[in-house]
Design a protein around this motif. Sequence first.
Motif, short mmCIF file in Angstrom:
data_model
loop_
_atom_site.label_atom_id
_atom_site.label_comp_id
_atom_site.label_asym_id
_atom_site.label_seq_id
_atom_site.Cartn_x
_atom_site.Cartn_y
_atom_site.Cartn_z
N ILE A 221 -81.23 36.76 65.36
CA ILE A 221 -82.13 37.72 64.69
C ILE A 221 -83.04 38.45 65.69
O ILE A 221 -83.92 39.20 65.29
CB ILE A 221 -82.99 37.02 63.63
CG1 ILE A 221 -83.94 35.99 64.26
CG2 ILE A 221 -82.11 36.37 62.56
CD1 ILE A 221 -84.95 35.41 63.27
N GLY A 222 -82.82 38.22 66.97
CA GLY A 222 -83.62 38.92 67.98
C GLY A 222 -85.04 38.42 68.10
O GLY A 222 -85.94 39.15 68.52
N ALA A 223 -85.26 37.15 67.74
CA ALA A 223 -86.60 36.58 67.85
C ALA A 223 -86.94 36.16 69.27
O ALA A 223 -88.10 35.96 69.61
CB ALA A 223 -86.75 35.38 66.91
N VAL A 224 -85.90 36.04 70.11
CA VAL A 224 -86.10 35.69 71.51
C VAL A 224 -85.61 36.85 72.37
O VAL A 224 -84.47 37.29 72.23
CB VAL A 224 -85.34 34.40 71.88
CG1 VAL A 224 -85.52 34.08 73.37
CG2 VAL A 224 -85.82 33.24 71.04
N PHE A 225 -86.48 37.32 73.23
CA PHE A 225 -86.16 38.44 74.11
C PHE A 225 -86.10 37.94 75.55
O PHE A 225 -87.04 37.29 76.01
CB PHE A 225 -87.22 39.54 74.01
CG PHE A 225 -87.44 40.08 72.63
CD1 PHE A 225 -86.77 41.21 72.19
CD2 PHE A 225 -88.32 39.44 71.77
CE1 PHE A 225 -86.98 41.71 70.91
CE2 PHE A 225 -88.55 39.93 70.48
CZ PHE A 225 -87.87 41.06 70.06
N PHE A 226 -85.03 38.24 76.27
CA PHE A 226 -84.90 37.89 77.68
C PHE A 226 -85.00 39.15 78.52
O PHE A 226 -84.23 40.09 78.33
CB PHE A 226 -83.56 37.20 77.95
CG PHE A 226 -83.45 35.82 77.39
CD1 PHE A 226 -83.93 34.73 78.11
CD2 PHE A 226 -82.88 35.60 76.15
CE1 PHE A 226 -83.82 33.44 77.59
CE2 PHE A 226 -82.77 34.32 75.64
CZ PHE A 226 -83.24 33.25 76.36
#
Length: 213
Positions: A12-17
């Motif tokens: 869901i794109g809750a973690v961004f790298f």
Amino acid sequence: MQKEIAGDLLKIGAVFFRPEEPFTWASGIKSPVYCDNRLTLSAPEVRTHIEEGLASLVREHFPEAEALMGTSTAGIAHAAIAAHILGLPMGYVRGSAKDHGRQNRIEGRLTPGERVVVVEDLISTGGSVIDTVEALREAGAEVLGVVSIFTYNMHRGLERLAAAGVENRSLTNFDVIARVAADTGYIAASDVARLLAFRDDPSDESWIGKKEG
């Protein structure tokens, strides 16, 4: 469960790298990762996994819990939903006391001696959740521990929690998310070592711009 939740957060794109263009936290720490667990509330399937997971952590590790207390503001919704699943009362702890009305810092009914579990969305250096625990202890609560969605596993955070006598149980952690992200092609496998170097010592920024071949 750790890999499943890690996959959910990535999906869901809750973690961004962004190891090439680090995020800057309010503390000034430069981080290759930013985790926005608020997005889980907008994804019903993921939200269900998380709330059932938090409830499961409470049942397994803190079966004597009599109430859940969320951290303000990110932990409030998760505490409410998990408490509903468990059939427990809930409340939350403000960052500071209100300057009007009853000037409460703790919202919801809290009885001295009540055994509570704190619900947090993520833990990095541990400062904010320890502050919440101390506020509850000062109000007479017996804090059994903390359940959280995600922890960075930073040495400083783990040491501070241990020194404060706080047990934390997380659904997933930085190490698992980094490896799942590499396995699914979200990041390059060569970036995992850089991410773990950040976790080990956030003050050492030598990992920035040093992508391995």
